[in-house]
Design a protein around this motif. Structure first.
Motif, short mmCIF file in Angstrom:
data_model
loop_
_atom_site.label_atom_id
_atom_site.label_comp_id
_atom_site.label_asym_id
_atom_site.label_seq_id
_atom_site.Cartn_x
_atom_site.Cartn_y
_atom_site.Cartn_z
N GLU A 267 0.83 -1.21 0.00
CA GLU A 267 0.00 0.00 0.00
C GLU A 267 0.87 1.26 0.00
O GLU A 267 0.60 2.22 -0.74
CB GLU A 267 -0.93 -0.01 1.21
CG GLU A 267 -1.91 1.15 1.25
CD GLU A 267 -2.86 1.07 2.43
OE1 GLU A 267 -3.46 2.10 2.79
OE2 GLU A 267 -3.00 -0.03 3.01
N ASN B 95 2.73 1.65 -3.43
CA ASN B 95 1.84 2.16 -4.47
C ASN B 95 1.60 3.65 -4.30
O ASN B 95 1.58 4.40 -5.30
CB ASN B 95 0.50 1.40 -4.44
CG ASN B 95 0.62 -0.02 -4.92
OD1 ASN B 95 1.55 -0.36 -5.66
ND2 ASN B 95 -0.31 -0.88 -4.51
N ALA B 96 1.42 4.07 -3.06
CA ALA B 96 1.18 5.50 -2.81
C ALA B 96 2.39 6.34 -3.18
O ALA B 96 2.26 7.43 -3.75
CB ALA B 96 0.83 5.70 -1.34
N GLU C 203 4.66 5.56 -5.44
CA GLU C 203 4.77 5.56 -6.90
C GLU C 203 3.75 6.51 -7.52
O GLU C 203 4.07 7.21 -8.49
CB GLU C 203 4.56 4.14 -7.43
CG GLU C 203 5.73 3.21 -7.16
CD GLU C 203 5.49 1.80 -7.67
OE1 GLU C 203 6.46 1.07 -7.84
OE2 GLU C 203 4.30 1.44 -7.88
N GLU C 204 2.54 6.55 -6.97
CA GLU C 204 1.52 7.44 -7.51
C GLU C 204 1.89 8.91 -7.34
O GLU C 204 1.57 9.75 -8.20
CB GLU C 204 0.18 7.17 -6.80
CG GLU C 204 -0.46 5.85 -7.18
CD GLU C 204 -1.72 5.56 -6.37
OE1 GLU C 204 -2.10 6.44 -5.55
OE2 GLU C 204 -2.31 4.49 -6.56
N ASN C 205 2.59 9.22 -6.27
CA ASN C 205 2.93 10.60 -5.98
C ASN C 205 4.28 11.04 -6.55
O ASN C 205 4.47 12.23 -6.83
CB ASN C 205 2.93 10.84 -4.47
CG ASN C 205 1.54 10.95 -3.89
OD1 ASN C 205 0.95 12.02 -3.84
ND2 ASN C 205 0.98 9.82 -3.46
N LYS D 78 6.76 5.91 -10.89
CA LYS D 78 7.17 4.52 -10.71
C LYS D 78 8.68 4.35 -10.70
O LYS D 78 9.21 3.38 -10.15
CB LYS D 78 6.55 3.65 -11.81
CG LYS D 78 5.03 3.46 -11.66
CD LYS D 78 4.51 2.44 -12.64
CE LYS D 78 3.02 2.20 -12.43
NZ LYS D 78 2.73 1.63 -11.10
#
Length: 207
Positions: free
Chosen positions: A44, A47-48, A50-52, A55
């Protein structure tokens, strides 16, 4: 499970204090170390991040810390964004860790518990403090750093005078006071108070 926070500025010796508590049988959760691990292992959180931050913030499934540091360097908003992602992950991990412990209390060690307004989540707060000159000397020797850099890092944290007023217990790691005896004294007080609280809560439950 009673949660006790233990904190102190860079070079204060809080890790050494924690090691004494561990010798006394008290589990210690090293939040700053665990945070770095979770940034590589918690899906979790990964992913957060990478989103911000993209990647490519990860290489071979490992966080590129140098790249992340470069992005947030001198950018308070991005630093707060990272903290806002990491702190909840650490809190979840700490709660899970606590459920596995059986001692009267546990310790969570982190450098800036007061600065991050985290002290209120703990039953008690312990501060490890040392004179600034001694702290600089320790860190320079440990990290092969220059005094100016260490002093700048110290200035980014609250002064000990402010934190002493907020702490329940203070450990003076100044080469004059014996750390082991101070830790033992605090440990016995925490055990005694925890037992007293447990007795009171037990009696209340019977009424």
């Amino acid at each position: 499970m009673r949660k006790v926070g233990i904190t102190g500025g860079i070079g204060s010796g809080k890790t050494s204090a924690c090691q004494v508590f561990e010798l006394l049988g008290i589990p210690v959760y090293y939040a700053d170390i665990r945070a770095k691990q979770l940034m590589n292992t918690d899906p979790e959180l990964k992913n957060a991040l990478e989103e911000n931050f993209g990647k490519d913030i990860y290489e071979n499934r490992q966080l590129n810390r140098r790249k992340l540091s470069g992005l947030i360097f001198n950018d308070k908003a991005l630093l707060e964004k990272v903290n806002g992602l990491v702190h909840p992950a650490v809190a979840r991990d700490f709660s899970q860790w606590c459920r596995q412990q059986t001692t009267p209390y546990v310790l969570e060690e982190a450098a800036i518990l007061f600065e991050n307004n985290m002290a209120s989540k703990f039953w008690k707060m312990i501060l490890v403090t040392a004179p600034e000159a001694l702290r600089i000397e320790r860190v320079c020797k440990r990290d092969a750093a220059d005094p100016q850099t260490v002093r700048a890092r110290i200035n980014n944290q609250w002064p000990d005078e402010k934190k002493i007023k907020l702490a329940d217990y203070v450990i003076y790691n100044d080469n004059e006071h014996m750390m082991v005896s101070q830790v033992k004294s605090i440990h016995h007080k925490l055990i005694e108070e925890a037992q007293q609280r447990d007795t009171v809560e037990f009696h209340w439950s019977l009424e």
